[in-house]
Design a protein around this motif. Structure first.
Motif, short mmCIF file in Angstrom:
data_model
loop_
_atom_site.label_atom_id
_atom_site.label_comp_id
_atom_site.label_asym_id
_atom_site.label_seq_id
_atom_site.Cartn_x
_atom_site.Cartn_y
_atom_site.Cartn_z
N HIS A 133 16.13 39.61 33.56
CA HIS A 133 15.56 38.25 33.15
C HIS A 133 15.85 37.19 34.17
CE1 HIS A 133 15.93 40.39 29.29
NE2 HIS A 133 15.02 39.62 28.87
N LEU A 134 14.63 36.35 34.17
CA LEU A 134 14.81 35.12 35.19
C LEU A 134 15.61 34.37 34.39
CD1 LEU A 134 11.14 34.95 36.05
CD2 LEU A 134 12.69 35.77 37.39
N PRO A 135 16.28 32.97 35.42
CA PRO A 135 17.11 32.04 34.63
C PRO A 135 16.31 31.40 33.45
CG PRO A 135 17.30 32.31 36.91
CD PRO A 135 16.33 33.07 36.70
N SER A 136 15.08 31.22 33.66
CA SER A 136 14.39 30.48 32.52
C SER A 136 14.32 31.10 31.22
CB SER A 136 12.83 30.07 33.02
OG SER A 136 12.14 31.25 33.23
N GLU A 137 14.70 32.42 31.29
CA GLU A 137 14.59 33.34 30.12
C GLU A 137 15.97 33.50 29.69
OE1 GLU A 137 10.98 36.09 31.46
OE2 GLU A 137 12.80 36.59 32.15
N LEU A 138 16.99 32.86 30.07
CA LEU A 138 18.15 32.92 29.68
C LEU A 138 18.82 31.46 28.81
CD1 LEU A 138 19.93 34.70 32.83
CD2 LEU A 138 19.04 35.60 30.73
N SER A 139 19.58 31.89 28.13
CA SER A 139 20.28 30.43 27.54
C SER A 139 21.11 29.74 28.47
CB SER A 139 21.12 30.77 25.99
OG SER A 139 22.14 31.47 26.63
N GLY A 140 21.55 28.63 28.28
CA GLY A 140 22.75 27.80 28.89
C GLY A 140 24.00 28.47 29.23
N GLY A 141 24.36 29.13 28.20
CA GLY A 141 25.57 29.99 28.35
C GLY A 141 25.59 31.37 29.07
N GLU A 142 24.33 31.82 28.91
CA GLU A 142 24.02 33.17 29.63
C GLU A 142 23.87 32.92 31.23
OE1 GLU A 142 21.67 35.72 26.35
OE2 GLU A 142 20.65 34.50 27.50
N GLN A 143 23.16 31.68 31.44
CA GLN A 143 23.03 30.99 32.74
C GLN A 143 24.52 31.07 33.58
OE1 GLN A 143 20.03 28.19 34.00
NE2 GLN A 143 19.17 28.52 31.87
N GLN A 144 25.30 30.37 32.58
CA GLN A 144 26.58 30.05 33.13
C GLN A 144 27.43 31.43 33.61
OE1 GLN A 144 27.91 28.23 35.20
NE2 GLN A 144 28.71 26.47 34.18
N ARG A 145 27.17 32.49 32.76
CA ARG A 145 27.86 33.93 32.86
C ARG A 145 27.41 34.40 34.03
NH1 ARG A 145 30.45 36.22 28.03
NH2 ARG A 145 31.08 34.78 26.79
N VAL A 146 26.05 34.29 34.28
CA VAL A 146 25.59 34.99 35.48
C VAL A 146 26.03 33.93 36.62
CG1 VAL A 146 23.31 34.97 36.87
CG2 VAL A 146 23.25 35.35 34.50
N ALA A 147 26.27 32.72 36.68
CA ALA A 147 26.87 32.08 37.90
C ALA A 147 28.32 32.56 37.85
CB ALA A 147 26.89 30.42 37.52
#
Length: 216
Positions: A133-147
């Motif tokens: 998934h692209l970042p735009s397809e992730l929730s804020g919490g999911e994006q932070q876990r990717v980071a």
């Protein structure tokens, strides 16, 4: 493991840091707190080699970082340090897996090895089915876990986090608190966290308070 001695920093006539001395132990979680303008982010950036001090010394494993060339500092930063920011700083056009891989690819590690490690990290952090998934397809919490996974990709000794829960709702912030504790146990890396979040600061092993550019 990480030590600062007599660190001063000015921007123009504004003296931001006024002689900082501190040390961070291996595997330790340290929170840096204080009012806005106290110098917290500036200190974090200097400790993480993203900025340089006007005077004073930074040591990593007894090696004086300021004595290294810029090329050596870039290599050290890529191989031994990780970073997590408030707004994630993910590349919008890259998938979650590709974002996690970036520091490994920059370090010229095997593309296959890095991708396998990225998938492993995302799975560990509860994002097994979100890698494509692209970042735009992730929730804020999911994006932070990717980071967080991206910060871990090169097995750093220490991770620097600047307001990592500042852009998250209460539940996602709590989840991230617990995640950082889990990461310390699983990967034995230290954390230096700048935060205004009282709960996040309280879960640290130690709290360093800055006021007017000094440790109080």
């Amino acid at each position: 493991m990480l030590k600062a001695e007599g660190v001063y920093k000015k921007y123009g006539e504004l003296e931001v840091l006024k002689g900082i001395d501190l040390s961070i132990g291996s595997g330790e979680i340290v929170a840096i707190v204080g009012p806005s303008g106290a110098g917290k982010t500036t200190l974090l950036q200097i400790l993480g080699t993203l900025d340089s001090s006007d005077s004073g010394k930074i040591y990593l494993d007894n090696m004086e970082v300021s004595s290294l060339s810029e090329k050596q500092i870039v290599k050290l930063r890529n191989e031994q340090l990780g970073f997590v920011f408030q707004f994630h700083n993910l590349m919008a056009e890259l998938t979650a897996v590709e974002n996690v891989c970036l520091p490994g690819w920059i370090g010229k590690r095997s593309e296959k090895e890095v991708k396998e490690r990225a998938i492993e990290l995302l799975t560990t952090l509860g994002l097994k089915d979100r890698g494509d998934h692209l970042p735009s397809e992730l929730s804020g919490g999911e994006q932070q876990r990717v980071a967080v996974a991206r910060a871990l990709i090169n097995s750093p000794k220490i991770i620097f986090a600047d307001e990592p829960t500042g852009n998250l709702d209460t539940q996602n912030a709590l989840d991230l608190h617990n995640l950082l504790l889990d990461i310390r146990e699983k990967f034995n890396c230290a954390f230096v966290i700048v935060t205004h979040n009282k709960e996040l600061a309280e879960m640290a092993d130690r709290v360093i308070t800055l006021k007017d550019g000094r440790v109080v």
